[in-house]
Design a protein around this motif. Structure first.
Motif, PDB file in Angstrom:
ATOM      1  N   GLY A   1       0.922  -1.191  -0.136  1.00  0.00           N
ATOM      2  CA  GLY A   1      -0.198  -0.065   0.077  1.00  0.00           C
ATOM      3  C   GLY A   1       0.910   1.132   0.087  1.00  0.00           C
ATOM      4  N   SER A   2       2.073   1.185   0.658  1.00  0.00           N
ATOM      5  CA  SER A   2       2.879   2.410   0.826  1.00  0.00           C
ATOM      6  C   SER A   2       3.386   2.708  -0.584  1.00  0.00           C
ATOM      7  CB  SER A   2       3.891   2.134   1.621  1.00  0.00           C
ATOM      8  OG  SER A   2       5.010   1.030   1.310  1.00  0.00           O
ATOM      9  N   ILE A   3       3.677   1.829  -1.374  1.00  0.00           N
ATOM     10  CA  ILE A   3       4.200   2.130  -2.706  1.00  0.00           C
ATOM     11  C   ILE A   3       3.179   2.453  -3.731  1.00  0.00           C
ATOM     12  CG2 ILE A   3       5.522   1.053  -4.757  1.00  0.00           C
ATOM     13  CD1 ILE A   3       7.061   1.374  -2.284  1.00  0.00           C
ATOM     14  N   ALA A   4       1.815   2.104  -3.566  1.00  0.00           N
ATOM     15  CA  ALA A   4       0.774   2.282  -4.377  1.00  0.00           C
ATOM     16  C   ALA A   4       0.459   3.592  -4.173  1.00  0.00           C
ATOM     17  CB  ALA A   4      -0.271   1.125  -4.151  1.00  0.00           C
ATOM     18  N   LYS A   5       0.311   3.871  -2.846  1.00  0.00           N
ATOM     19  CA  LYS A   5       0.001   5.340  -2.389  1.00  0.00           C
ATOM     20  C   LYS A   5       0.988   6.421  -3.125  1.00  0.00           C
ATOM     21  CE  LYS A   5      -1.275   8.133   1.481  1.00  0.00           C
ATOM     22  NZ  LYS A   5      -1.746   8.348   3.092  1.00  0.00           N
ATOM     23  N   ALA A   6       2.254   5.998  -2.750  1.00  0.00           N
ATOM     24  CA  ALA A   6       3.395   6.993  -3.378  1.00  0.00           C
ATOM     25  C   ALA A   6       3.272   7.085  -4.881  1.00  0.00           C
ATOM     26  CB  ALA A   6       4.705   6.509  -2.786  1.00  0.00           C
ATOM     27  N   SER A   7       2.742   6.179  -5.559  1.00  0.00           N
ATOM     28  CA  SER A   7       2.584   6.113  -6.846  1.00  0.00           C
ATOM     29  C   SER A   7       1.511   6.845  -7.599  1.00  0.00           C
ATOM     30  CB  SER A   7       2.522   4.783  -7.658  1.00  0.00           C
ATOM     31  OG  SER A   7       3.660   4.076  -7.110  1.00  0.00           O
ATOM     32  N   GLU A   8       0.429   7.206  -6.729  1.00  0.00           N
ATOM     33  CA  GLU A   8      -0.614   8.025  -7.243  1.00  0.00           C
ATOM     34  C   GLU A   8      -0.227   9.458  -7.446  1.00  0.00           C
ATOM     35  OE1 GLU A   8      -3.571   7.812  -4.177  1.00  0.00           O
ATOM     36  OE2 GLU A   8      -3.607   5.582  -4.035  1.00  0.00           O
ATOM     37  N   GLY A   9      -0.871  10.010  -8.593  1.00  0.00           N
ATOM     38  CA  GLY A   9      -0.735  11.477  -9.008  1.00  0.00           C
ATOM     39  C   GLY A   9       0.697  11.490  -9.625  1.00  0.00           C
ATOM     40  N   THR A  10       1.369  10.793 -10.055  1.00  0.00           N
ATOM     41  CA  THR A  10       2.645  10.818 -10.810  1.00  0.00           C
ATOM     42  C   THR A  10       2.850   9.703 -11.685  1.00  0.00           C
ATOM     43  OG1 THR A  10       5.024  11.033 -10.412  1.00  0.00           O
ATOM     44  CG2 THR A  10       4.099   9.348  -9.047  1.00  0.00           C
TER      45      THR A  10
END
Length: 343
Positions: A243-252
């Motif tokens: 989830g941490s990687i998925a969230k960081a990937s949002e919006g970029t």
């Protein structure tokens, strides 16, 4: 290269292409099977639309791995990018590509040195009918310059973010072998499923792929986002993106990001960490001894596997049509060993 010299090369390449379009051959006649596609053919991509007037006879590729698609389908490119990472004998050709060239009893194509960017003159010298770049980092300027040489097929969505299946689909379509491309995808899917079944401990584990780490400065932790093929390949093996990687990937649409070492608690949900290491294992020792990075749960419990230096195995963690079968079992086995330490 002088601008006059380059214009002459472009004109020569264009004349060859026109000549090829005007004639007929065993590979370009209207009687060819449907699997060869229908030309003229238009391919849409992130940098525009490319029309390929006739089935290409001379295929060139730039950047990483694009040459593996025609090779896997029995077509030898006239030119391709030299390997600059994971080349175990420094000849510019990765071992699985050498193996395929041997199978096809073909000579090594012209190798483009891309150390300082695309060598446009070298590409033009091969007189291609099409230039494949479905997996690449082409800029708009690169694309426009290459398009003066031959039709260019760029990445579908974003630079360096084309999944291996789409690399095959896009490049195989451009050379009139879309049906064969789908058969290749089906075969590789079967190989991956068979391998994943041998390592049930991988199923459901979350994994993160770190970028290259400077052992002299571990104040930043780099990682590949959910848009990158290395991260996506975890899902092929039955694993999941944390989830941490998925969230960081949002919006970029970036394929890699960094976090400061002070923010490493963000990776508490990561079961397994892999990434690029070195041949000595010193980098992993550095990480495990660092007062901050050592607190990442995956590091603390030892469920961390760093790929050996710039070896072929490290290269193949970025899945490509020919590398998947070459190192799949070794890679899955190493990840499974790390998964065994996750309780």
């Amino acid at each position: 290269m002088s601008s006059h010299r380059f214009r002459l090369l472009v004109v020569a390449a264009a004349l060859v292409g026109i000549s090829a379009c005007g004639g007929t051959s065993d590979t370009g006649s209207k009687d060819e099977s449907r699997s060869d596609g229908v030309f003229p053919l238009t391919v849409e991509h992130a940098l525009g639309k490319t029309t390929i007037p006739a089935k290409p006879k001379r295929v060139a590729t730039v950047n990483w791995a694009n040459h593996e698609v025609p090779l896997a389908l029995g077509v030898v490119p006239v030119g391709m990018a030299a390997a600059n990472f994971g080349d175990n004998n420094d000849d510019g050709v990765l071992p699985w590509v050498e193996e395929k060239l041997d199978d096809l009893k073909a000579k090594t194509p012209v190798l483009f040195d891309e150390t300082d960017g695309i060598d446009f003159e070298a590409v033009a010298d091969t007189k291609p009918d099409v230039i494949l770049a479905a997996y690449s980092g082409l800029t708009k300027k690169d694309y426009e310059t290459l398009s003066e040489i031959a039709p260019v097929v760029a990445y579908p969505d974003a630079a360096w973010a084309t999944p291996w299946r789409e690399i095959i689909r896009t490049n195989s379509k451009a050379i009139g072998l879309a049906d064969e491309g789908e058969k290749l995808i089906k075969k590789l899917d079967g190989d991956i499923a068979e391998t994943a079944a041998k390592y049930p401990q991988l199923k459901g584990k979350s994994a993160m792929f770190m970028t290259h780490v400077d052992p002299n400065d571990v104040s930043q932790v780099g990682f590949y986002t959910a848009h990158d093929t290395r991260t996506q390949f975890f899902q092929d093996l039955g694993m999941k993106i944390p989830g941490s990687i998925a969230k960081a990937s949002e919006g970029t649409d970036k394929f890699a990001l960094t976090k400061s070492a002070e923010q490493i608690d963000a990776f508490d949900d990561v079961d397994i960490i892999t990434g690029y290491g070195d041949d000595t294992g010193e980098l992993l020792k550095t990480i495990t001894k660092d007062p901050l990075l050592s607190k990442i749960p995956a590091v603390e419990r030892g469920s961390t596997y760093l790929l050996p230096g710039s070896s072929p195995l490290a290269t193949a963690a970025n899945p490509t049509p020919l590398s998947i079968g070459y190192v799949l079992d070794d890679y899955a086995a190493a990840l499974a060993e790390a998964a065994d330490k996750v309780k």
